[in-house]
Design a protein around this motif. Structure first.
Motif, mmCIF file in Angstrom:
data_model
loop_
_atom_site.group_PDB
_atom_site.id
_atom_site.type_symbol
_atom_site.label_atom_id
_atom_site.label_comp_id
_atom_site.label_asym_id
_atom_site.label_seq_id
_atom_site.Cartn_x
_atom_site.Cartn_y
_atom_site.Cartn_z
ATOM 1 N N PHE A 1 0.834 -1.205 0.000
ATOM 2 C CA PHE A 1 0.000 0.000 0.000
ATOM 3 C C PHE A 1 0.869 1.256 0.000
ATOM 4 N N ALA A 2 1.925 1.273 0.809
ATOM 5 C CA ALA A 2 2.834 2.428 0.838
ATOM 6 C C ALA A 2 3.465 2.640 -0.537
ATOM 7 N N VAL B 1 -5.999 5.077 -5.578
ATOM 8 C CA VAL B 1 -6.497 4.211 -4.506
ATOM 9 C C VAL B 1 -7.998 4.450 -4.356
ATOM 10 N N THR B 2 -8.782 3.378 -4.469
ATOM 11 C CA THR B 2 -10.228 3.519 -4.288
ATOM 12 C C THR B 2 -10.682 2.998 -2.930
ATOM 13 N N GLU C 1 -6.813 1.244 -8.868
ATOM 14 C CA GLU C 1 -7.303 1.099 -10.230
ATOM 15 C C GLU C 1 -6.161 1.320 -11.208
ATOM 16 N N ASP C 2 -6.220 0.597 -12.324
ATOM 17 C CA ASP C 2 -5.240 0.812 -13.385
ATOM 18 C C ASP C 2 -5.689 1.995 -14.243
ATOM 19 N N PRO C 3 -4.940 2.371 -15.270
ATOM 20 C CA PRO C 3 -5.310 3.544 -16.074
ATOM 21 C C PRO C 3 -6.686 3.437 -16.748
ATOM 22 N N ILE D 1 -7.905 -3.546 -8.880
ATOM 23 C CA ILE D 1 -6.945 -4.542 -8.394
ATOM 24 C C ILE D 1 -7.053 -4.540 -6.877
ATOM 25 N N ARG D 2 -7.497 -5.660 -6.334
ATOM 26 C CA ARG D 2 -7.665 -5.790 -4.883
ATOM 27 C C ARG D 2 -6.521 -6.613 -4.314
#
Length: 123
Positions: A82-83, A92-93, A108-110, A115-116
C-alpha cells in the motif's frame, strides 16, 4: 474439469497500461505486438492487455466492471504494498480496510480495472 488459463483486459492506451503492469507485477511481458501485450504470472495464469481499438469482436464494456485479486501473506506485506502504491501515485479507491474475508485495499489501473490486494482472514 477446465481451468482459466488466460485473461484479457481491454485498455485504451497499450503503452501506458504496459508500463503500469510492468511496475505492479514486477514482470516484463513475454509477448508483444501492436495493440497487445501478454504477461505470464508466477502461477502460470496469462494476463493479456488488448487495446480496445483492435478488439474483435468490438467490446462494449471496458474497465470498472470487475476486479482481480492478489493475495498477500500478511499485514506487513499489505502495508508495504500500500505504501508503494501511494508513493507511485496509483489511484487508490479503498485504503486498507478489515473486511469479513480479510485485510484489503484497492487500486485502479489507467482504464479503471480494479486490483484488490488482500490478506485472507484466518480460518
Amino acid at each position: 474439469m477446465q481451468s482459466i488459463s488466460f485473461i484479457n483486459l481491454y485498455v485504451k492506451n497499450i503503452g501506458k497500461s504496459l508500463e503500469f503492469y510492468k511496475a505492479i507485477l514486477e514482470l516484463d511481458p513475454v509477448a508483444q505486438q501492436p495493440g497487445f501485450a501478454m504477461f505470464v504470472l508466477p502461477g502460470g495464469l496469462k494476463l493479456g492487455l488488448w487495446q480496445t481499438a483492435t478488439v474483435e469482436p468490438e467490446a462494449e464494456v471496458t474497465g470498472g466492471g470487475g476486479e482481480y485479486c492478489i493475495a498477500l501473506p500478511d499485514a506487513d506485506s499489505l502495508d508495504s504494498h500500500f505504501a508503494a502504491a501511494r508513493e507511485a501515485g496509483l489511484h487508490v479507491t479503498q485504503s486498507p480496510t478489515q473486511m469479513s474475508f480479510g485485510l484489503t485495499y484497492v487500486v485502479e489501473d489507467p482504464d479503471r480495472h480494479r486490483i484488490r490486494y488482500y490478506v485472507p482472514a484466518a480460518a
